[in-house]
Design a protein around this motif. Structure first.
Motif, mmCIF file in Angstrom:
data_model
loop_
_atom_site.group_PDB
_atom_site.id
_atom_site.type_symbol
_atom_site.label_atom_id
_atom_site.label_comp_id
_atom_site.label_asym_id
_atom_site.label_seq_id
_atom_site.Cartn_x
_atom_site.Cartn_y
_atom_site.Cartn_z
ATOM 1 N N PRO A 143 0.813 -1.222 0.000
ATOM 2 C CA PRO A 143 0.000 0.000 0.000
ATOM 3 C C PRO A 143 0.843 1.266 0.000
ATOM 4 C CG PRO A 143 0.025 -0.995 2.184
ATOM 5 C CD PRO A 143 0.667 -1.985 1.249
ATOM 6 N N GLN A 144 2.091 1.148 0.436
ATOM 7 C CA GLN A 144 2.926 2.353 0.527
ATOM 8 C C GLN A 144 3.558 2.720 -0.807
ATOM 9 O OE1 GLN A 144 5.623 1.852 3.883
ATOM 10 N NE2 GLN A 144 3.996 1.027 5.165
ATOM 11 N N PHE A 145 3.469 1.823 -1.778
ATOM 12 C CA PHE A 145 4.006 2.115 -3.109
ATOM 13 C C PHE A 145 3.420 3.417 -3.648
ATOM 14 C CE2 PHE A 145 3.893 1.593 -7.797
ATOM 15 C CZ PHE A 145 5.254 1.454 -8.041
ATOM 16 N N ALA A 146 2.159 3.691 -3.281
ATOM 17 C CA ALA A 146 1.454 4.877 -3.778
ATOM 18 C C ALA A 146 2.198 6.172 -3.453
ATOM 19 C CB ALA A 146 0.047 4.917 -3.179
ATOM 20 N N PHE A 147 2.842 6.239 -2.283
ATOM 21 C CA PHE A 147 3.504 7.506 -1.924
ATOM 22 C C PHE A 147 5.034 7.385 -1.904
ATOM 23 C CE2 PHE A 147 2.674 5.554 2.239
ATOM 24 C CZ PHE A 147 3.839 5.803 2.955
ATOM 25 N N THR A 165 6.939 9.416 13.349
ATOM 26 C CA THR A 165 6.240 10.552 12.734
ATOM 27 C C THR A 165 5.787 10.194 11.324
ATOM 28 O OG1 THR A 165 7.934 11.845 13.835
ATOM 29 C CG2 THR A 165 6.448 13.051 12.388
ATOM 30 N N TRP A 166 6.674 9.554 10.595
ATOM 31 C CA TRP A 166 6.380 9.143 9.220
ATOM 32 C C TRP A 166 5.187 8.184 9.186
ATOM 33 C CZ3 TRP A 166 7.174 4.119 7.139
ATOM 34 C CH2 TRP A 166 7.140 4.020 5.746
ATOM 35 N N LEU A 167 5.126 7.270 10.144
ATOM 36 C CA LEU A 167 3.984 6.345 10.188
ATOM 37 C C LEU A 167 2.693 7.131 10.402
ATOM 38 C CD1 LEU A 167 5.337 3.370 12.359
ATOM 39 C CD2 LEU A 167 4.741 3.284 9.937
ATOM 40 N N LYS A 168 2.719 8.055 11.362
ATOM 41 C CA LYS A 168 1.505 8.817 11.688
ATOM 42 C C LYS A 168 1.089 9.735 10.556
ATOM 43 C CE LYS A 168 1.016 9.125 16.626
ATOM 44 N NZ LYS A 168 2.266 8.589 17.178
ATOM 45 N N GLU A 169 2.074 10.434 9.993
ATOM 46 C CA GLU A 169 1.723 11.504 9.041
ATOM 47 C C GLU A 169 1.579 11.026 7.609
ATOM 48 O OE1 GLU A 169 4.516 14.665 9.654
ATOM 49 O OE2 GLU A 169 3.708 15.098 11.657
ATOM 50 N N ARG A 170 2.323 10.012 7.236
ATOM 51 C CA ARG A 170 2.323 9.566 5.837
ATOM 52 C C ARG A 170 1.647 8.224 5.646
ATOM 53 N NH1 ARG A 170 3.729 13.076 1.724
ATOM 54 N NH2 ARG A 170 4.591 14.819 2.882
ATOM 55 N N THR A 171 2.106 7.262 6.443
ATOM 56 C CA THR A 171 1.764 5.872 6.169
ATOM 57 C C THR A 171 0.324 5.545 6.547
ATOM 58 O OG1 THR A 171 4.053 5.351 6.554
ATOM 59 C CG2 THR A 171 2.526 3.520 6.614
ATOM 60 N N PHE A 172 -0.038 5.863 7.783
ATOM 61 C CA PHE A 172 -1.377 5.484 8.237
ATOM 62 C C PHE A 172 -2.469 6.174 7.410
ATOM 63 C CE2 PHE A 172 0.346 4.299 12.748
ATOM 64 C CZ PHE A 172 0.886 3.143 12.217
ATOM 65 N N PRO A 173 -2.353 7.475 7.103
ATOM 66 C CA PRO A 173 -3.401 8.091 6.267
ATOM 67 C C PRO A 173 -3.540 7.401 4.903
ATOM 68 C CG PRO A 173 -2.047 9.783 7.295
ATOM 69 C CD PRO A 173 -1.403 8.469 7.608
ATOM 70 N N GLU A 174 -2.429 6.974 4.302
ATOM 71 C CA GLU A 174 -2.537 6.277 3.011
ATOM 72 C C GLU A 174 -3.162 4.897 3.214
ATOM 73 O OE1 GLU A 174 -2.182 7.247 -0.075
ATOM 74 O OE2 GLU A 174 -2.462 5.241 -0.949
ATOM 75 N N GLU A 175 -2.720 4.175 4.225
ATOM 76 C CA GLU A 175 -3.222 2.807 4.418
ATOM 77 C C GLU A 175 -4.724 2.778 4.726
ATOM 78 O OE1 GLU A 175 -0.820 0.145 6.733
ATOM 79 O OE2 GLU A 175 1.012 0.643 5.634
ATOM 80 N N GLU A 176 -5.235 3.854 5.333
ATOM 81 C CA GLU A 176 -6.690 3.925 5.590
ATOM 82 C C GLU A 176 -7.500 3.787 4.307
ATOM 83 O OE1 GLU A 176 -7.926 7.512 7.597
ATOM 84 O OE2 GLU A 176 -6.497 7.176 9.218
ATOM 85 N N LYS A 177 -6.936 4.272 3.207
ATOM 86 C CA LYS A 177 -7.699 4.316 1.945
ATOM 87 C C LYS A 177 -8.042 2.929 1.406
ATOM 88 C CE LYS A 177 -5.272 8.524 0.511
ATOM 89 N NZ LYS A 177 -4.269 8.989 -0.473
ATOM 90 N N TYR A 178 -7.298 1.900 1.880
ATOM 91 C CA TYR A 178 -7.509 0.548 1.339
ATOM 92 C C TYR A 178 -8.748 -0.126 1.923
ATOM 93 C CZ TYR A 178 -3.145 1.355 -1.004
ATOM 94 O OH TYR A 178 -2.178 1.895 -1.827
ATOM 95 N N ALA A 179 -9.501 0.616 2.744
ATOM 96 C CA ALA A 179 -10.834 0.151 3.140
ATOM 97 C C ALA A 179 -11.747 0.143 1.911
ATOM 98 C CB ALA A 179 -11.406 1.077 4.211
ATOM 99 N N ASP A 180 -11.408 0.948 0.916
ATOM 100 C CA ASP A 180 -12.195 1.046 -0.311
ATOM 101 C C ASP A 180 -11.602 0.110 -1.380
ATOM 102 O OD1 ASP A 180 -13.348 1.703 -2.698
ATOM 103 O OD2 ASP A 180 -12.727 3.814 -2.673
ATOM 104 N N PRO A 181 -12.331 -0.957 -1.741
ATOM 105 C CA PRO A 181 -11.786 -1.933 -2.691
ATOM 106 C C PRO A 181 -11.448 -1.320 -4.060
ATOM 107 C CG PRO A 181 -13.830 -2.736 -1.711
ATOM 108 C CD PRO A 181 -13.655 -1.337 -1.233
ATOM 109 N N ALA A 192 -9.672 4.893 12.109
ATOM 110 C CA ALA A 192 -10.086 4.269 10.852
ATOM 111 C C ALA A 192 -9.197 3.089 10.456
ATOM 112 C CB ALA A 192 -10.101 5.302 9.728
ATOM 113 N N LEU A 193 -7.998 3.050 11.009
ATOM 114 C CA LEU A 193 -7.075 1.971 10.622
ATOM 115 C C LEU A 193 -6.945 0.906 11.712
ATOM 116 C CD1 LEU A 193 -5.282 1.319 8.175
ATOM 117 C CD2 LEU A 193 -3.375 2.412 9.356
ATOM 118 N N GLN A 194 -7.263 1.306 12.920
ATOM 119 C CA GLN A 194 -7.076 0.397 14.050
ATOM 120 C C GLN A 194 -8.234 -0.594 14.127
ATOM 121 O OE1 GLN A 194 -5.818 2.410 17.670
ATOM 122 N NE2 GLN A 194 -7.198 1.095 18.816
#
Ligand code: GUN
Ligand code: FE
Length: 436
Positions: free
Chosen positions: A73-77, A88-104, A165-167
């Motif tokens: 999922p991180q390939f996107a960014f 910080t990177w997990l909180k600010e970059r990674t988790f917001p992107e990974e949340e999007k994969y709730a949408d198929p 949303a990710l937890q």
């Protein structure tokens, strides 16, 4: 995927059957019988002369690259947001992107791009993190299956310290989702090259209860495990405060049966592992995924790879996209050599820098051992190969095959120079356009 079972290819061959010992052969044959390598031959033995042959002429042939650790999922960014450290990177970059994969639909789009890039890379085997989402993880597995690469894919588990949303709501829900995901794969999919792997993200995101349940699920289904270990000083402190009774970070996995032994396990990074953790990894046969590009980008540090090699531990390379900026394992090889030189220069004069052949070994036979007999052209090894045409890249002087391979890695010729790729004896398609 073309499925001729028995065939011969010819070209300039390079591999590392032993750590540090490269073997290079000019214009030699490699024989594949039933997906397995029969060895390298200067003259083709009589019994193989009738087999179909593909002559790659003056191109280079090396074993397929093995990526022991990356996040689809991180390939996107990839290549953005590289100015912070891990937490910080997990909180600010990674988790917001990974949340999007709730949408198929988003997952299909983004994972489609990832799978295309993997298809057109020199990688033949990969061990991949998805996200917490079941449906998106199955979509990723379907896409990976279609590339012909052989991969392990993990639905991630995380029940604390992440955005709502990710937890996953509770340890039990995270565990049931994992069981559902495994059952779905077993009952409704017939993946031949794509396997599930238990994937607790790391201890800061996983409660003890969740780790305990995942240990049970792992045992029940007899699956391998992947996670992160001892990557960053702040993370180390956090883990020590979250699990005060663990002897060291890795003990927090080990007490739940998620740290080698029966559980075939990959731990990414292992930069700050104390001696007792290293000893436990060695005893339990844990694979270390060394991810030098990520370690530089996130300013994590440099893993003491020479120390691990001296102890004859299991170790391979990972791109760790998107901590790492590229899926290229050619890049991981040269980064591994370069960071080992800085380690030697700045940190420890006893720790001899890696040679190119040693880093090549990590990227092939080292990481390949997680998959079985993979990563070299020795007899009985799975036939994984990549063919690199470097003949268009100019040089005025003669060069040996070994020099040409080293140069192809340093110049990143896995992009423009990749002409063919085989995994477990199948010739994979390199078709498709991508932007890199
Ligand atoms: N530790 C926990 N999650 C991650 C991740 O996504 N990337 C890296 N590099 N380390 C992690
Ligand atoms: Fe990672």
């Amino acid at each position: 995927m073309e499925n001729a079972k028995d065939f011969v290819i010819r070209g300039n061959v390079y591999h590392t059957p032993h750590l540090g010992a490269a073997e290079a052969k000019e214009y030699a044959y490699i024989v594949c019988i039933d997906g397995k390598c029969r060895g390298i031959f200067e003259e083709l033995p009589k019994e193989y002369r009738e087999l179909p042959k593909k002559d790659y002429k003056d191109a280079l042939i090396v074993p397929g690259m093995v990526d022991l650790h990356l996040h689809a999922p991180q390939f996107a960014f990839r290549g953005t947001g590289m100015d912070s450290e891990l937490l910080t990177w997990l909180k600010e970059r990674t988790f917001p992107e990974e949340e999007k994969y709730a949408d198929p639909d988003y997952a299909r789009l983004a994972y489609g791009m990832f799978a295309l890039r993997m298809r057109r890379s020199a990688t033949t085997r990969a061990v991949i993190f998805a996200t917490v989402h079941k449906e998106a993880t199955i979509i990723l597995m379907e896409l990976m299956e279609s590339t012909g690469l052989i991969s392990y894919v993990g639905k991630v588990n995380m029940d604390r310290d992440a955005p709502p949303a990710l937890q996953e709501k509770t340890a039990l829900i995270s565990t049931y989702d994992t069981i559902d995901w495994i059952d779905d794969i077993r009952n409704h999919h017939h993946f031949k090259r794509t396997y599930p792997i238990i994937t607790p993200r790391f201890i800061p995101c996983c409660s003890n209860t969740l780790l305990d349940y995942l240990g049970e699920v792992r045992r029940l289904y007899d699956l391998p495990v992947q996670s992160h270990l001892s990557e960053n000083p702040e993370e180390m402190k956090l883990v020590a405060s979250l699990m005060p009774d663990a002897a060291f970070y890795g003990d927090g996995y080990d007490r739940y049966g998620l740290f080698g032994g029966e559980a075939r396990t990959i731990m990414a990074h292992c930069i700050y592992s104390p001696e007792d953790e290293v000893e436990r990894m060695r005893e339990r046969g844990v694979w270390i995924a060394h991810c030098p590009n990520s370690n530089m980008n996130l300013a994590s540090g440099i893993a003491p790879v020479r120390r691990y090699l001296d102890k004859k531990m299991r170790i391979g390379l990972g791109s760790d996209v998107a901590g790492g900026q590229t899926v290229s394992i050619f890049r991981a090889v040269t980064d591994a050599v370069q960071v080992s030189k800085l380690y030697w220069r700045y940190l420890d004069h006893e720790a001899e820098p890696l040679t190119f052949a040693e880093a090549f070994y990590l990227a092939t036979r080292g990481g390949g051992s997680f998959f079985g007999n993979v990563g070299s052209f020795e007899e009985g090894y799975d036939f994984d190969a990549v063919v690199i045409d470097d003949t268009w890249s100019l040089h005025p002087q003669p060069m040996s095959v070994s020099e040409r391979v080293e140069r192809a890695f340093y110049l990143g010729l896995d992009r423009k120079g990749l002409v063919a790729k085989y995994a477990a004896g199948a010739k994979l398609s390199l078709e498709g356009d991508d932007d890199e």
